[in-house]
Design a protein around this motif. Sequence first.
Motif, PDB file in Angstrom:
ATOM      1  N   GLU A 259       0.835  -1.202   0.000  1.00 38.02           N
ATOM      2  CA  GLU A 259       0.000   0.000   0.000  1.00 38.02           C
ATOM      3  C   GLU A 259       0.873   1.258   0.000  1.00 38.02           C
ATOM      4  O   GLU A 259       0.548   2.247  -0.667  1.00 38.02           O
ATOM      5  CB  GLU A 259      -0.910  -0.024   1.231  1.00 38.02           C
ATOM      6  N   ARG A 260       1.962   1.224   0.732  1.00 39.58           N
ATOM      7  CA  ARG A 260       2.830   2.406   0.834  1.00 39.58           C
ATOM      8  C   ARG A 260       3.358   2.832  -0.536  1.00 39.58           C
ATOM      9  O   ARG A 260       3.322   4.016  -0.899  1.00 39.58           O
ATOM     10  CB  ARG A 260       3.988   2.105   1.785  1.00 39.58           C
ATOM     11  N   GLY A 261       3.853   1.880  -1.302  1.00 40.86           N
ATOM     12  CA  GLY A 261       4.379   2.194  -2.619  1.00 40.86           C
ATOM     13  C   GLY A 261       3.314   2.690  -3.573  1.00 40.86           C
ATOM     14  O   GLY A 261       3.533   3.639  -4.345  1.00 40.86           O
ATOM     15  N   LEU A 262       2.136   2.088  -3.522  1.00 37.55           N
ATOM     16  CA  LEU A 262       1.046   2.489  -4.405  1.00 37.55           C
ATOM     17  C   LEU A 262       0.552   3.894  -4.089  1.00 37.55           C
ATOM     18  O   LEU A 262       0.242   4.675  -4.996  1.00 37.55           O
ATOM     19  CB  LEU A 262      -0.101   1.482  -4.304  1.00 37.55           C
ATOM     20  N   LEU A 263       0.471   4.228  -2.826  1.00 39.39           N
ATOM     21  CA  LEU A 263       0.008   5.561  -2.436  1.00 39.39           C
ATOM     22  C   LEU A 263       0.974   6.635  -2.930  1.00 39.39           C
ATOM     23  O   LEU A 263       0.547   7.691  -3.416  1.00 39.39           O
ATOM     24  CB  LEU A 263      -0.154   5.641  -0.920  1.00 39.39           C
TER      25      LEU A 263
ATOM     26  N   PHE B   6      -7.334   0.401  -2.006  1.00 40.07           N
ATOM     27  CA  PHE B   6      -8.007   0.898  -3.207  1.00 40.07           C
ATOM     28  C   PHE B   6      -8.885   2.101  -2.884  1.00 40.07           C
ATOM     29  O   PHE B   6      -8.986   3.041  -3.670  1.00 40.07           O
ATOM     30  CB  PHE B   6      -8.826  -0.210  -3.859  1.00 40.07           C
ATOM     31  N   ILE B   7      -9.503   2.071  -1.725  1.00 42.31           N
ATOM     32  CA  ILE B   7     -10.307   3.213  -1.296  1.00 42.31           C
ATOM     33  C   ILE B   7      -9.422   4.445  -1.146  1.00 42.31           C
ATOM     34  O   ILE B   7      -9.773   5.549  -1.576  1.00 42.31           O
ATOM     35  CB  ILE B   7     -11.033   2.890   0.021  1.00 42.31           C
ATOM     36  N   ALA B   8      -8.246   4.252  -0.563  1.00 45.34           N
ATOM     37  CA  ALA B   8      -7.302   5.358  -0.392  1.00 45.34           C
ATOM     38  C   ALA B   8      -6.809   5.880  -1.740  1.00 45.34           C
ATOM     39  O   ALA B   8      -6.675   7.096  -1.938  1.00 45.34           O
ATOM     40  CB  ALA B   8      -6.130   4.917   0.470  1.00 45.34           C
ATOM     41  N   LEU B   9      -6.561   4.968  -2.693  1.00 45.29           N
ATOM     42  CA  LEU B   9      -6.104   5.387  -4.014  1.00 45.29           C
ATOM     43  C   LEU B   9      -7.181   6.199  -4.735  1.00 45.29           C
ATOM     44  O   LEU B   9      -6.884   7.206  -5.396  1.00 45.29           O
ATOM     45  CB  LEU B   9      -5.738   4.163  -4.861  1.00 45.29           C
ATOM     46  N   LEU B  10      -8.422   5.772  -4.597  1.00 47.05           N
ATOM     47  CA  LEU B  10      -9.528   6.496  -5.233  1.00 47.05           C
ATOM     48  C   LEU B  10      -9.782   7.835  -4.558  1.00 47.05           C
ATOM     49  O   LEU B  10     -10.279   8.767  -5.186  1.00 47.05           O
ATOM     50  CB  LEU B  10     -10.796   5.639  -5.209  1.00 47.05           C
ATOM     51  N   THR B  11      -9.447   7.940  -3.307  1.00 49.48           N
ATOM     52  CA  THR B  11      -9.565   9.223  -2.614  1.00 49.48           C
ATOM     53  C   THR B  11      -8.577  10.232  -3.200  1.00 49.48           C
ATOM     54  O   THR B  11      -8.904  11.407  -3.393  1.00 49.48           O
ATOM     55  CB  THR B  11      -9.302   9.051  -1.105  1.00 49.48           C
ATOM     56  N   ILE B  12      -7.376   9.742  -3.525  1.00 47.87           N
ATOM     57  CA  ILE B  12      -6.359  10.604  -4.138  1.00 47.87           C
ATOM     58  C   ILE B  12      -6.731  10.939  -5.578  1.00 47.87           C
ATOM     59  O   ILE B  12      -6.630  12.089  -6.019  1.00 47.87           O
ATOM     60  CB  ILE B  12      -4.982   9.918  -4.113  1.00 47.87           C
ATOM     61  N   SER B  13      -7.204   9.934  -6.330  1.00 47.56           N
ATOM     62  CA  SER B  13      -7.511  10.092  -7.753  1.00 47.56           C
ATOM     63  C   SER B  13      -8.835   9.400  -8.063  1.00 47.56           C
ATOM     64  O   SER B  13      -8.852   8.228  -8.453  1.00 47.56           O
ATOM     65  CB  SER B  13      -6.384   9.505  -8.609  1.00 47.56           C
TER      66      SER B  13
ATOM     67  N   LEU C  14     -14.927  -2.147  -7.883  1.00 44.73           N
ATOM     68  CA  LEU C  14     -16.298  -2.237  -7.378  1.00 44.73           C
ATOM     69  C   LEU C  14     -16.309  -2.520  -5.880  1.00 44.73           C
ATOM     70  O   LEU C  14     -17.107  -1.953  -5.139  1.00 44.73           O
ATOM     71  CB  LEU C  14     -17.063  -3.332  -8.133  1.00 44.73           C
ATOM     72  N   ASN C  15     -15.406  -3.392  -5.439  1.00 44.83           N
ATOM     73  CA  ASN C  15     -15.335  -3.705  -4.010  1.00 44.83           C
ATOM     74  C   ASN C  15     -14.949  -2.482  -3.185  1.00 44.83           C
ATOM     75  O   ASN C  15     -15.433  -2.286  -2.074  1.00 44.83           O
ATOM     76  CB  ASN C  15     -14.321  -4.821  -3.762  1.00 44.83           C
ATOM     77  N   ALA C  16     -14.062  -1.667  -3.750  1.00 44.52           N
ATOM     78  CA  ALA C  16     -13.623  -0.477  -3.033  1.00 44.52           C
ATOM     79  C   ALA C  16     -14.713   0.587  -2.993  1.00 44.52           C
ATOM     80  O   ALA C  16     -14.886   1.293  -1.999  1.00 44.52           O
ATOM     81  CB  ALA C  16     -12.370   0.088  -3.690  1.00 44.52           C
ATOM     82  N   GLN C  17     -15.460   0.697  -4.095  1.00 43.42           N
ATOM     83  CA  GLN C  17     -16.495   1.720  -4.166  1.00 43.42           C
ATOM     84  C   GLN C  17     -17.771   1.311  -3.437  1.00 43.42           C
ATOM     85  O   GLN C  17     -18.517   2.158  -2.945  1.00 43.42           O
ATOM     86  CB  GLN C  17     -16.819   2.021  -5.633  1.00 43.42           C
TER      87      GLN C  17
END
Length: 229
Positions: free
Chosen positions: A169-173, A197-204, A216-219
Amino acid sequence: MDEEAAIDRLPLHLLAYIFSLVTSFTELAQASGVCKKWRKAVNQSMARRQSLSFAGWKMDDDSTSRLVHLAYNLKELDISRSRWGCHITDNGLYQIASTRCVSNLTSISLWGMTAITDSGVVQLVSKTSSLQHLNIGGTFITDESLFAIAERCHHLKTISMWCCRHVTERGLLVLVNKCRKLESLNLWGTRVPVDCFIALLTISPALQIKPIQLLLNAQNPPPPLLHAV
């Protein structure tokens, strides 16, 4: 003899054009050994190429880097492993990183290159300032590679990390936070939790995460379980 004389009379630029239509690297190597004129024409034909794919060929570090060195107008490079015996290591990536074309590359595929490590990837992406599409799926890269990509590849639009089980998660963020043009992220087969994935969608929010089920699972997280009283 007449046929040989006729082709020898062709101007160099026309001979180079003919060789640019040849897709077999083995045949190009054979043609290069015929004479100095043919060798020069082969080199010119390589210099014209904007796309190179070694998929299906038995390549190693030296043969790959030698061809990439000649193709100094190259924009798309595919060195995916699709044949047993293809063995490209960090040393090959080091050599490619020193070529004239590396800063102009917009697309690179390293899919399935299990002999490469973060060291080679970091060295390569440190020079790929124009990179827009990257496939590093099926490799053993870690967050170290993602940090380097985030620092250098600000034009990145798509990246595939299919089965890259050592990214976290750290690298992806860091990647999504710094690569603001990123449109698509393939994380199939990774071990990243849904919360990431929720955190990634929050950023973008417009980021397309593949496979679609992860998005879909994240949303739409499942509702909490109701316990019987």
